[in-house]
Write a protein that holds these residues in place. Sequence first.
Motif, PDB file in Angstrom:
ATOM      1  N   LEU A  51       0.886  -1.007  -0.117  1.00  0.00           N
ATOM      2  CA  LEU A  51      -0.113  -0.047  -0.025  1.00  0.00           C
ATOM      3  C   LEU A  51       0.759   1.321  -0.068  1.00  0.00           C
TER       4      LEU A  51
ATOM      5  N   ALA B  27       1.683   6.554  -5.190  1.00  0.00           N
ATOM      6  CA  ALA B  27       1.422   6.808  -6.393  1.00  0.00           C
ATOM      7  C   ALA B  27       0.168   7.795  -6.471  1.00  0.00           C
ATOM      8  N   VAL B  28      -0.786   7.315  -5.792  1.00  0.00           N
ATOM      9  CA  VAL B  28      -1.927   8.349  -5.844  1.00  0.00           C
ATOM     10  C   VAL B  28      -1.775   9.691  -5.172  1.00  0.00           C
TER      11      VAL B  28
ATOM     12  N   ALA C 154       3.385   1.609  -1.946  1.00  0.00           N
ATOM     13  CA  ALA C 154       3.644   1.762  -3.412  1.00  0.00           C
ATOM     14  C   ALA C 154       2.591   2.579  -3.966  1.00  0.00           C
ATOM     15  N   CYS C 155       1.384   1.764  -3.840  1.00  0.00           N
ATOM     16  CA  CYS C 155       0.241   2.380  -4.433  1.00  0.00           C
ATOM     17  C   CYS C 155      -0.257   3.769  -3.784  1.00  0.00           C
ATOM     18  N   GLY C 156      -0.183   3.737  -2.568  1.00  0.00           N
ATOM     19  CA  GLY C 156      -0.865   5.107  -2.049  1.00  0.00           C
ATOM     20  C   GLY C 156       0.231   6.448  -2.284  1.00  0.00           C
TER      21      GLY C 156
ATOM     22  N   LEU D 232      -1.896   3.726   7.125  1.00  0.00           N
ATOM     23  CA  LEU D 232      -2.331   4.441   5.863  1.00  0.00           C
ATOM     24  C   LEU D 232      -2.397   5.863   6.034  1.00  0.00           C
TER      25      LEU D 232
ATOM     26  N   PHE E 239       1.069  11.128  -4.851  1.00  0.00           N
ATOM     27  CA  PHE E 239       2.200  11.924  -5.842  1.00  0.00           C
ATOM     28  C   PHE E 239       1.616  12.407  -7.054  1.00  0.00           C
ATOM     29  N   PHE E 240       0.597  11.684  -7.599  1.00  0.00           N
ATOM     30  CA  PHE E 240      -0.082  12.291  -8.798  1.00  0.00           C
ATOM     31  C   PHE E 240      -1.123  13.455  -8.338  1.00  0.00           C
ATOM     32  N   PHE E 241      -1.661  13.243  -7.062  1.00  0.00           N
ATOM     33  CA  PHE E 241      -2.503  14.337  -6.870  1.00  0.00           C
ATOM     34  C   PHE E 241      -1.958  15.603  -6.350  1.00  0.00           C
TER      35      PHE E 241
ATOM     36  N   PHE F 205       7.941   9.780 -13.485  1.00  0.00           N
ATOM     37  CA  PHE F 205       8.400   8.370 -13.070  1.00  0.00           C
ATOM     38  C   PHE F 205       9.117   8.223 -12.078  1.00  0.00           C
TER      39      PHE F 205
ATOM     40  N   TYR G 161       8.413   9.480  -8.706  1.00  0.00           N
ATOM     41  CA  TYR G 161       7.418   8.696  -8.077  1.00  0.00           C
ATOM     42  C   TYR G 161       8.113   7.568  -7.398  1.00  0.00           C
TER      43      TYR G 161
END
Lengths: 469, 469, 469
Positions: free
Chosen positions: C54, C60-61, C56-58, C137, C63-65, C110, C113
């Motif tokens: 999570l 990503a989100v 890695a996935c969190g 989280l 970082f993007f926002f 990339f 990230y």
Amino acid sequence: TLESSQTLTTKNMNSYLLVLSGALVFFMQAGFAMLCAGSVRRKNTQNTMLKNLLDACGAAVAFFFVGYAFAFGGDRVSGGGPSDPNRTGSTFLGAEQFVGTGDIDLPFYFFQYTFTAASVTIVAGTLAERCQMAAYLCYSFFLTGFIYPVVAHAGWSNYGFLSPANSNPLLGIGMIDFSGSGIVHLTGGTTALYATYILGSRRGRFYDATTGRPLDVPKPFPGHSVSLQMLGSFILWFGWFGFNPGTALLLVDNPYQAEIGALCAVNTFLASSAGCISALVIKMFLRHRQTGEFSFDLVAAMNGALTGLVSITAGCATVEPWAAIIVGLVGGALYLGASDLLIKCKIDDAVDAVPVHGVGGIWGLLSVGLLSAPERVRQAYGTNEHPGFFYSLSEGHSDASLLGCQVLGTLFICGWTLVTMLPFFLWLNFMGWFRCESVQELVGLDIAYNLGASHHGDAFKGEDEDVKE
Amino acid sequence: TLESSQTLTTKNMNSYLLVLSGALVFFMQAGFAMLCAGSVRRKNTQNTMLKNLLDACGAAVAFFFVGYAFAFGGDRVSGGGPSDPNRTGSTFLGAEQFVGTGDIDLPFYFFQYTFTAASVTIVAGTLAERCQMAAYLCYSFFLTGFIYPVVAHAGWSNYGFLSPANSNPLLGIGMIDFSGSGIVHLTGGTTALYATYILGSRRGRFYDATTGRPLDVPKPFPGHSVSLQMLGSFILWFGWFGFNPGTALLLVDNPYQAEIGALCAVNTFLASSAGCISALVIKMFLRHRQTGEFSFDLVAAMNGALTGLVSITAGCATVEPWAAIIVGLVGGALYLGASDLLIKCKIDDAVDAVPVHGVGGIWGLLSVGLLSAPERVRQAYGTNEHPGFFYSLSEGHSDASLLGCQVLGTLFICGWTLVTMLPFFLWLNFMGWFRCESVQELVGLDIAYNLGASHHGDAFKGEDEDVKE
Amino acid sequence: TLESSQTLTTKNMNSYLLVLSGALVFFMQAGFAMLCAGSVRRKNTQNTMLKNLLDACGAAVAFFFVGYAFAFGGDRVSGGGPSDPNRTGSTFLGAEQFVGTGDIDLPFYFFQYTFTAASVTIVAGTLAERCQMAAYLCYSFFLTGFIYPVVAHAGWSNYGFLSPANSNPLLGIGMIDFSGSGIVHLTGGTTALYATYILGSRRGRFYDATTGRPLDVPKPFPGHSVSLQMLGSFILWFGWFGFNPGTALLLVDNPYQAEIGALCAVNTFLASSAGCISALVIKMFLRHRQTGEFSFDLVAAMNGALTGLVSITAGCATVEPWAAIIVGLVGGALYLGASDLLIKCKIDDAVDAVPVHGVGGIWGLLSVGLLSAPERVRQAYGTNEHPGFFYSLSEGHSDASLLGCQVLGTLFICGWTLVTMLPFFLWLNFMGWFRCESVQELVGLDIAYNLGASHHGDAFKGEDEDVKE
């Protein structure tokens, strides 16, 4: 200017790709560690992996202080000619650029380190489960600091007597060992053979653990985790795509560089696949003759693939794809034969590194002498006068120059390690430093040397039948 | 000259990067092997991994002899136009360059092999724990030698009827499947579905092992090691950064190459992350409704991430980053739904490859038809006349050409595998070659086929409850 | 034209190599996951790995926002100068390019990230076995969305007050943290320290589980699989060859780019090897003094190597290879001291992330201030006015500008995380959201949160002695 910018781009590209390829080769350390860890009994897992880890680290130190200098010191490392036009001939050792001094080609430096580390750690698995730590560390430094650099100098340096980059190469062509079937793998494999011969087999493997009488049937010591073995094999395979194609990056002024690199990749996947299938199928039929049932031996398949990889390493740039398949098929068969032969000779190799890297390495060198295509040799080495022997035969000649170089190279590597490593291991053994004590072997080296078991909560619960003897 | 040197540098760069990207894709074999090994019960570990290993090796042989020729034989593989200006139209199969003959573009050859190997090994996990080895090997050769090449030819070759590189593409645009959501993953996923449907569920999964009566609640067969599953998932994820951005290296004369490659990487990490979160959160709320407690399902999260990866593979070059997040979110939800549906239909998929690769593959193809940005399509494919349907709607049109191509492509892949693989599996089943015997399944395929247990000292100690039935 | 084609080739090369390097950095997530999984007791394996996943996935989100915008929004990211010649000075945060809008340099995006994801997941291991999922989280989003971007902005953005790329850098040079010893690792390491301090030690580690009285000797909680720890360490090591040399790819117009990249690779392998040997040997002698026996501590060796890697990350581009060895040797020693100190302070770090990433990070930053070679600083940063302090001393000066910047940077990172994360963790703790319940800890978080045990058939059989308390 445009020209300098162009030169810079080319240099940057070669440099970075070499670093990435070297990173893949470095990752092979993880492959060896997992393969060894999975191949030993649980009680020796830590100890085996520690040897792999220290091989990587010891190789770095030895390489920095003396290894690079002995192997490539004073060379013009990139490209084909000697660094100093006035300096020709062969030397036994380089003797410049110790401790990272001098004008070092850093990407080349990194790439060669990863090869050194690969060579030394081949032996770790063979000696697993019974070798003293201190002895292993001595061996590790000796090989990376001196033995391997001499071989690398002979085979790859501009002043090496076997090197095709020598200004006056042996028999007009030199030994072709593109990525090191011989220089890296055979050096490790033959050293492993001498070492295990002196060290002796694991307690209870060929002789009864109590009475010492030879067993009618050798007792198999299966590894504690096939998953880790498989993982290790795949990591090695992956790393090989840095090992073989990466070497083509050293051909900086060669217009065929891209094609050679890709040919290396293609030959690598074909030979490994052929080796895997060959070992699996032959083993299946042998077993069928013995037992009447077909069964699939996963470890044979993995080691067949690895032998295919070792075998194609010398010739990945000079044989055609169809020949790579032949190299792999023969490699897989030779692996099985050599593995059986070792057991008949009561020589104990915990991970079959001798058949894989030793026999695979010899076959790799010889296959180049037999199967190298003239056009491929010309592209990679600038001359097609001395192709593989079968090509020469098919053209009505019988030019065995290349084959002769390969044979000489094989003999040199086997002989050089014999006259240096054999006395070294005999001395270690004579001093009582080589083999761990019987009780240490019984309880496992993890407890003896590493302060505990690898899998807590497991090791003392009798899961390893050996403990209950 | 400077110009030729410039051309050479570009060629070298493309070639090497393709080799490295292909190496990453090859490493996905290790990912599949670890994922499958962790997902099965301990008694079947070896057997499952052997299938993965032989997929890689068998694919190499099949690809060399016929696969490449069927898929891309006679193509001008790099760049956009057909090889022979006088030759246009579509063919069902290529028929040149068998056994590595002809003027092969070696980096492309290597890269395509790694894709073939990825496609075939998707099925290994689904059939785990109950499929005969010989049947699996037949399937593996059939898929890599014929079924997959036909799909790859249709979708990527210059003469494929679905290919956007066709001189006269379908509906003026062709099916956009940039890195192979459909061609690689759906082909594997849909084959896995037919195979498991014919093969039947594992003994005791949906029906009582003794009486054969349907169970009220399917019995979960959790994998024996979540660590290996996690490792496998991460290795696949890592390899995907060779899979998707690597494909952009085939656009050799495209000035946007670098941007497209990086967009692929960005979309890949965004979609996978979104898929992971989506599957985890939805599963958490579903469980909460059922049990009143919040819990986190690691396997759902992993498979959600993998479904995100599969889903973005078709559109990684043509959707915007925000759309990649949507693709991933929907992919994760679809995974959960499909996984539940399979269980309701009593179709047994040991690793959920059908929901991940099959359903993810379909959604990947369709999402391209919905969400492809005109500018991105133009950069990658040279025309922006037929963007994603939502873009067309937002501009007041309703151009469903691209969406139509995607639907046709989906139907083609599902249909082609249906008419070929279904009869093939039915035949295998009819001959009694497909499913292993009940007793083999009970003791585990490692003992039945592979001469021993994977974790020595464990397997016979009753750790796998199934053995005690 | 030739020139534009040349520019395009250079751009393509940089872009792709950055994507591949980023992929290697991403793969470090697998390394962290395996290291953490192996370091915890079996009953917490799933839960720990889920946190890594999570992260890695969190990341990503987040970082993007917002993360990218806060860190680098509005920057001209490639090259040395600010994006807008009229805009100078420092800002606390970027505030452009939220949700992937604006003209984003995708390869850079990339790559950054993957760094964000590395930073956040450092903490996962430290808090293992006792932290609530929801709290984790929250932390993960907070760090990746805000805390880390502020640090990255300060140290690497053109408008960061510590950044050497600032048009008016601090003390004329700015803080040199080439690949992020401080920005990535110290941020994670210091956060881990605050978190574990608030969270408290694992039940039974320093205090009797029943009475709560301090134990005379802390109870060791060895990890359940040394093989996974080793695998994780090697994967991290491998990924570091993307981490450090990859960063040099950001120096797009620097003529020394290739040399700097290769220097990073060489320094990386030397420092890690030195760190490994240093930690192993010192630990061996300490143990010998305590017990009279020599023993080899594999975990110390692994963590020594990792500390060497963390330590060289700041200075990999600016110290000479011999100095990299010193950095590693000192790093390994500092690791041991810090690890012991933590235990004396009864601060519980399940994977020793604080000594490795925190102390290693501080030493990395300071070592740059001491050992940076003027010529290397000039090549990488365009000025050699402020070299490392020892170089300045050796030339008869005492220019501590660079050392001063490094000290200020260290203080900033420690302080910034202190004033933000400490209150945050205190608040979580006060609300009762941070630490899981005692019974959950006892049975293991896999059962508490993840619906089952990681190794089916094992977890309830009393293999984890803790369960039997």
